[in-house]
Design a protein around this motif. Structure first.
Motif, PDB file in Angstrom:
ATOM      1  N   ARG A 194       0.835  -1.211   0.000  1.00 42.27           N
ATOM      2  CA  ARG A 194       0.000   0.000   0.000  1.00 42.27           C
ATOM      3  C   ARG A 194       0.865   1.254   0.000  1.00 42.27           C
ATOM      4  O   ARG A 194       0.558   2.226  -0.696  1.00 42.27           O
ATOM      5  CB  ARG A 194      -0.937  -0.003   1.213  1.00 42.27           C
ATOM      6  N   ALA A 195       1.961   1.242   0.741  1.00 42.59           N
ATOM      7  CA  ALA A 195       2.861   2.397   0.770  1.00 42.59           C
ATOM      8  C   ALA A 195       3.491   2.616  -0.597  1.00 42.59           C
ATOM      9  O   ALA A 195       3.587   3.756  -1.079  1.00 42.59           O
ATOM     10  CB  ALA A 195       3.941   2.201   1.832  1.00 42.59           C
ATOM     11  N   LEU A 196       3.909   1.544  -1.248  1.00 41.58           N
ATOM     12  CA  LEU A 196       4.498   1.665  -2.589  1.00 41.58           C
ATOM     13  C   LEU A 196       3.477   2.155  -3.613  1.00 41.58           C
ATOM     14  O   LEU A 196       3.794   2.986  -4.466  1.00 41.58           O
ATOM     15  CB  LEU A 196       5.080   0.328  -3.044  1.00 41.58           C
ATOM     16  N   GLU A 197       2.257   1.652  -3.520  1.00 41.75           N
ATOM     17  CA  GLU A 197       1.218   2.101  -4.444  1.00 41.75           C
ATOM     18  C   GLU A 197       0.913   3.576  -4.240  1.00 41.75           C
ATOM     19  O   GLU A 197       0.721   4.314  -5.208  1.00 41.75           O
ATOM     20  CB  GLU A 197      -0.048   1.264  -4.271  1.00 41.75           C
ATOM     21  N   GLY A 198       0.876   4.018  -2.987  1.00 45.11           N
ATOM     22  CA  GLY A 198       0.653   5.436  -2.706  1.00 45.11           C
ATOM     23  C   GLY A 198       1.784   6.294  -3.242  1.00 45.11           C
ATOM     24  O   GLY A 198       1.556   7.347  -3.836  1.00 45.11           O
ATOM     25  N   TRP A 199       3.008   5.819  -3.057  1.00 43.03           N
ATOM     26  CA  TRP A 199       4.172   6.563  -3.567  1.00 43.03           C
ATOM     27  C   TRP A 199       4.120   6.642  -5.091  1.00 43.03           C
ATOM     28  O   TRP A 199       4.375   7.686  -5.681  1.00 43.03           O
ATOM     29  CB  TRP A 199       5.463   5.873  -3.116  1.00 43.03           C
ATOM     30  N   ARG A 200       3.772   5.521  -5.732  1.00 46.97           N
ATOM     31  CA  ARG A 200       3.712   5.497  -7.192  1.00 46.97           C
ATOM     32  C   ARG A 200       2.630   6.445  -7.711  1.00 46.97           C
ATOM     33  O   ARG A 200       2.834   7.174  -8.678  1.00 46.97           O
ATOM     34  CB  ARG A 200       3.443   4.073  -7.684  1.00 46.97           C
ATOM     35  N   ALA A 201       1.482   6.471  -7.059  1.00 49.11           N
ATOM     36  CA  ALA A 201       0.401   7.374  -7.470  1.00 49.11           C
ATOM     37  C   ALA A 201       0.828   8.823  -7.270  1.00 49.11           C
ATOM     38  O   ALA A 201       0.554   9.683  -8.118  1.00 49.11           O
ATOM     39  CB  ALA A 201      -0.865   7.081  -6.666  1.00 49.11           C
ATOM     40  N   GLU A 202       1.503   9.088  -6.167  1.00 50.11           N
ATOM     41  CA  GLU A 202       1.988  10.455  -5.910  1.00 50.11           C
ATOM     42  C   GLU A 202       3.016  10.854  -6.964  1.00 50.11           C
ATOM     43  O   GLU A 202       2.989  11.969  -7.480  1.00 50.11           O
ATOM     44  CB  GLU A 202       2.620  10.503  -4.520  1.00 50.11           C
ATOM     45  N   ALA A 216       3.300   9.678 -10.022  1.00 48.93           N
ATOM     46  CA  ALA A 216       2.606   9.858 -11.299  1.00 48.93           C
ATOM     47  C   ALA A 216       1.923  11.215 -11.329  1.00 48.93           C
ATOM     48  O   ALA A 216       1.926  11.900 -12.361  1.00 48.93           O
ATOM     49  CB  ALA A 216       1.597   8.736 -11.525  1.00 48.93           C
ATOM     50  N   GLY A 217       1.336  11.631 -10.213  1.00 50.08           N
ATOM     51  CA  GLY A 217       0.698  12.944 -10.145  1.00 50.08           C
ATOM     52  C   GLY A 217       1.704  14.063 -10.323  1.00 50.08           C
ATOM     53  O   GLY A 217       1.447  15.050 -11.017  1.00 50.08           O
ATOM     54  N   GLU A 218       2.888  13.917  -9.733  1.00 50.08           N
ATOM     55  CA  GLU A 218       3.938  14.930  -9.898  1.00 50.08           C
ATOM     56  C   GLU A 218       4.381  15.007 -11.348  1.00 50.08           C
ATOM     57  O   GLU A 218       4.586  16.098 -11.888  1.00 50.08           O
ATOM     58  CB  GLU A 218       5.145  14.588  -9.010  1.00 50.08           C
ATOM     59  N   GLU A 219       4.533  13.841 -11.981  1.00 49.77           N
ATOM     60  CA  GLU A 219       4.953  13.827 -13.385  1.00 49.77           C
ATOM     61  C   GLU A 219       3.913  14.490 -14.277  1.00 49.77           C
ATOM     62  O   GLU A 219       4.244  15.212 -15.202  1.00 49.77           O
ATOM     63  CB  GLU A 219       5.221  12.389 -13.827  1.00 49.77           C
ATOM     64  N   ARG A 220       2.635  14.259 -13.990  1.00 46.25           N
ATOM     65  CA  ARG A 220       1.577  14.894 -14.777  1.00 46.25           C
ATOM     66  C   ARG A 220       1.602  16.408 -14.583  1.00 46.25           C
ATOM     67  O   ARG A 220       1.434  17.160 -15.530  1.00 46.25           O
ATOM     68  CB  ARG A 220       0.205  14.340 -14.374  1.00 46.25           C
ATOM     69  N   ARG A 221       1.813  16.854 -13.349  1.00 49.11           N
ATOM     70  CA  ARG A 221       1.876  18.297 -13.088  1.00 49.11           C
ATOM     71  C   ARG A 221       3.049  18.929 -13.820  1.00 49.11           C
ATOM     72  O   ARG A 221       2.921  19.989 -14.422  1.00 49.11           O
ATOM     73  CB  ARG A 221       1.988  18.560 -11.580  1.00 49.11           C
TER      74      ARG A 221
END
Length: 81
Positions: A40-48, A50-55
């Protein structure tokens, strides 16, 4: 004695085995919970991430548009086009 175990010995051995199995299952469950928390921690980090990359991608596209507009205005003002 013929080497066969008595009923008492079999019950004692079975009880010991059951206790060992229960302890092993508890250890496995604890490891599973730890593993799931790490996932869950890795998935949260990956989603975060991905959001930074999109921004960053959106900001880069926006900056590219602004720079392109400025260049177009400069070319027009300088009589290049």
């Amino acid at each position: 004695m013929t080497g066969e175990k008595t009923t008492r010995e079999l019950i004692y051995e079975t009880s010991r085995d059951v206790k060992w199995i229960c302890q092993a299952l508890q250890r496995m469950e604890a490891q599973d919970e730890e593993f799931e928390a790490r996932i869950r921690a890795l998935e949260g980090w990956r989603a975060e991430k991905a959001g930074e990359e999109r921004r960053l991608s959106t900001m880069s596209a926006g900056a590219g548009g602004v720079v392109g507009g400025v260049v177009a205005v400069l070319v027009k003002v300088l009589g290049g086009g």
